[in-house]
Design a protein around this motif. Structure first.
Motif, short mmCIF file in Angstrom:
data_model
loop_
_atom_site.label_atom_id
_atom_site.label_comp_id
_atom_site.label_asym_id
_atom_site.label_seq_id
_atom_site.Cartn_x
_atom_site.Cartn_y
_atom_site.Cartn_z
N GLY A 190 18.36 17.90 29.53
CA GLY A 190 16.91 18.06 29.54
C GLY A 190 16.19 16.74 29.71
O GLY A 190 15.19 16.63 30.44
N LEU A 191 16.69 15.71 29.04
CA LEU A 191 16.10 14.38 29.15
C LEU A 191 16.20 13.86 30.58
O LEU A 191 15.22 13.34 31.14
N ILE A 192 17.37 14.00 31.18
CA ILE A 192 17.56 13.53 32.55
C ILE A 192 16.69 14.31 33.53
O ILE A 192 16.06 13.74 34.43
N ALA A 193 16.63 15.63 33.36
CA ALA A 193 15.82 16.45 34.25
C ALA A 193 14.36 16.02 34.21
O ALA A 193 13.68 15.97 35.25
N ALA A 194 13.87 15.67 33.03
CA ALA A 194 12.48 15.24 32.91
C ALA A 194 12.24 13.92 33.62
O ALA A 194 11.20 13.73 34.26
N LEU A 206 11.96 14.77 37.22
CA LEU A 206 10.69 15.45 37.46
C LEU A 206 9.55 14.45 37.49
O LEU A 206 8.56 14.62 38.24
N ASN A 207 9.65 13.40 36.71
CA ASN A 207 8.60 12.39 36.65
C ASN A 207 8.32 11.78 38.02
O ASN A 207 7.17 11.51 38.37
N VAL A 208 9.37 11.58 38.82
CA VAL A 208 9.18 11.01 40.16
C VAL A 208 8.28 11.91 41.00
O VAL A 208 7.40 11.45 41.73
N ARG A 209 8.49 13.21 40.91
CA ARG A 209 7.66 14.15 41.68
C ARG A 209 6.23 14.21 41.14
O ARG A 209 5.26 14.28 41.90
N SER A 239 13.12 23.74 20.48
CA SER A 239 12.11 22.73 20.13
C SER A 239 12.60 21.33 20.49
O SER A 239 11.83 20.51 21.04
N LEU A 240 13.86 21.06 20.19
CA LEU A 240 14.42 19.75 20.53
C LEU A 240 14.42 19.53 22.03
O LEU A 240 14.15 18.43 22.52
N TRP A 241 14.71 20.58 22.79
CA TRP A 241 14.73 20.46 24.25
C TRP A 241 13.36 20.02 24.77
O TRP A 241 13.27 19.14 25.64
N VAL A 242 12.30 20.59 24.22
CA VAL A 242 10.95 20.21 24.66
C VAL A 242 10.64 18.77 24.26
O VAL A 242 10.07 18.00 25.05
N VAL A 243 11.01 18.39 23.04
CA VAL A 243 10.78 17.00 22.61
C VAL A 243 11.53 16.03 23.51
O VAL A 243 10.97 15.01 23.96
N LEU A 244 12.78 16.31 23.80
CA LEU A 244 13.57 15.43 24.65
C LEU A 244 13.00 15.37 26.07
O LEU A 244 12.98 14.31 26.69
N GLY A 245 12.53 16.51 26.57
CA GLY A 245 11.90 16.50 27.88
C GLY A 245 10.64 15.66 27.90
O GLY A 245 10.39 14.90 28.85
N VAL A 256 11.50 2.71 38.04
CA VAL A 256 12.01 2.83 36.68
C VAL A 256 12.44 4.25 36.38
O VAL A 256 13.47 4.49 35.75
N ALA A 257 11.65 5.23 36.85
CA ALA A 257 11.92 6.62 36.50
C ALA A 257 13.24 7.12 37.09
O ALA A 257 13.85 8.01 36.54
#
Length: 407
Positions: A259-263, A266-269, A311-317, A405-406
């Motif tokens: 989830g962290l990596i996916a976010a 996503l940040n680049v987009r 909940s943790l998934w959303v925080v990590l994202g 950076v992202a």
């Protein structure tokens, strides 16, 4: 540089980058076993994680300027050698205090690998070439934390916790050989910075007088503290409260890292449509809200493990969106001292993170304790952003700068 040389450089630098997450995360499934074997408390075991993070923080402040003064290879090889020695001694460590000291030394060694890898990229590339190579290295930084607990869990199927440190020592030996034969010196003597301790101290003083820079660095560190609260507490919460075995824990931990990596990707987009300031604010608001929900479900038991993981998934994202943007906004303010600014940023990230691990243990090491520190880190990051940084006053920066950076 030929394609073959570029591929070899990526492999060498990727190995250097990977040793940090492996050292931090590979022994996480074994934390309850260490506590039982050494007849100590879970809070004391979590202090060994603090030692590693503290070593990383202090090491970056020292090794960054040192590598600018004497070159890249000598600090790198010395640092990895220190990591190997500390890993071997962990195998025979008789007490938790000894393990904690040795983990501090491991952190110092890992700092050398992290700083030098980034510095080598900066020495050899700029512009689009820098962005492409750095994106590949950031992918390694994302994948390694996923694999590390899973590798640790696999080792624990045929060995005890000391086997994890045997594996880290072996990886260090391989890394020394790879760096010695595959990584040339990239900073020629004519480009090395002179001036000694005094000049370095003056640069740090200039950075610390910039309120916005300091605020953004603190935002980054507090968001990282939320992540390390999860890292420190998850093995105890998932295995002792919810009954997962070591292999199941590795999978659950890896899912969060995905989830962290996916976010971050996503940040680049998102940067194509929104400014980094807006993304940072939104990420911290969402992360804080999800952290408070995490506290509620951990305290009430509502929804069981599924609610905690969601909940943790959303925080990590949310952290995956905040962590690329806050450092990028900070570093673009001091391009003339990017190396020293990066070292200070890294030191605060791991230094504040080092405080989160023992705090989880001090609060009781249960689900509520982990959730409270995770939520507290995100809430404090949002507070610093609003009160100290004041996003509306930040100047615009090019989205491409953050995209580097992202990735």
């Amino acid at each position: 540089m030929s394609p073959g040389q570029r591929l070899r450089l990526v492999l060498v630098l990727g190995s250097l980058i990977a040793i940090g997450p492996l050292t931090i995360d590979m022994y996480l499934p074994a934390l309850p076993d260490i506590a039982r074997d050494l007849h100590t408390t879970s809070a004391a075991v979590q202090l060994t994680l603090t030692g590693t993070l503290a070593g990383l923080a202090v090491g970056q402040l020292l090794i960054g300027p040192l590598s600018d003064a004497v070159g890249r290879r000598a600090p790198l090889l010395a640092g990895v050698a220190l990591h190997i020695v500390a890993s071997v001694l962990c195998v025979v460590a008789p007490t938790i205090t000894t393990v904690g000291v040795l983990r501090l030394l491991q952190g110092l060694g890992v700092a050398a690998a992290s700083v030098v890898a980034t510095a080598v990229v900066r020495d050899l590339f700029d512009g689009a070439a820098f962005a492409r190579l750095f994106s590949r290295l950031m992918l390694v930084m994302g994948v390694a934390p996923i694999l590390a607990p899973t590798l640790g869990s696999g080792l624990l199927r045929w060995s005890d916790w000391r086997g994890v440190f045997v594996a880290l020592a072996v990886f260090g030996v391989v890394l020394v050989a790879v760096a010695a034969f595959g990584l040339p010196e990239t900073l020629p003597p004519a480009s090395r910075r002179r001036g000694g301790v005094g000049a370095t101290a003056r640069v740090y003083a200039t950075l610390l007088r910039d309120r916005t820079f300091v605020g953004l660095v603190l935002v980054t560190g507090l968001a990282m503290a939320a992540l390390f609260a999860y890292v420190a507490g998850s093995s105890f919460v998932f295995q002792e409260r919810y009954g997962l075995d070591e292999q199941q824990f590795g999978l659950a931990f890896g899912a969060g890292a995905v989830g962290l990596i996916a976010a971050t990707q996503l940040n680049v987009r998102l940067l194509r449509r929104y400014t980094p300031q807006r993304i940072l604010v939104a990420a911290l608001v969402v992360g804080t809200a999800a952290g408070l929900v995490l506290v509620a479900v951990a305290a009430t038991g509502f929804g069981g493990l599924a609610s905690v993981l969601a909940s943790l998934w959303v925080v990590l994202g949310a952290a995956g969106l905040a962590l690329p943007n806050a450092p990028a906004l900070a570093l673009t303010r001091h391009g003339e001292a990017a190396g020293t600014a990066s070292a200070l940023l890294g030191a605060v990230q791991f230094g504040v993170g080092a405080l989160a691990a023992p705090l989880v243990g001090a609060l009781g090491n249960g689900g509520v304790a982990m959730a409270a520190v995770v939520a507290g880190g995100m809430l404090a990051a949002l507070g610093v952003l609003v009160a100290v940084v004041r996003p509306a006053r930040l100047g615009e920066i090019a989205p491409s700068a953050v995209a580097v950076v992202a990735h």
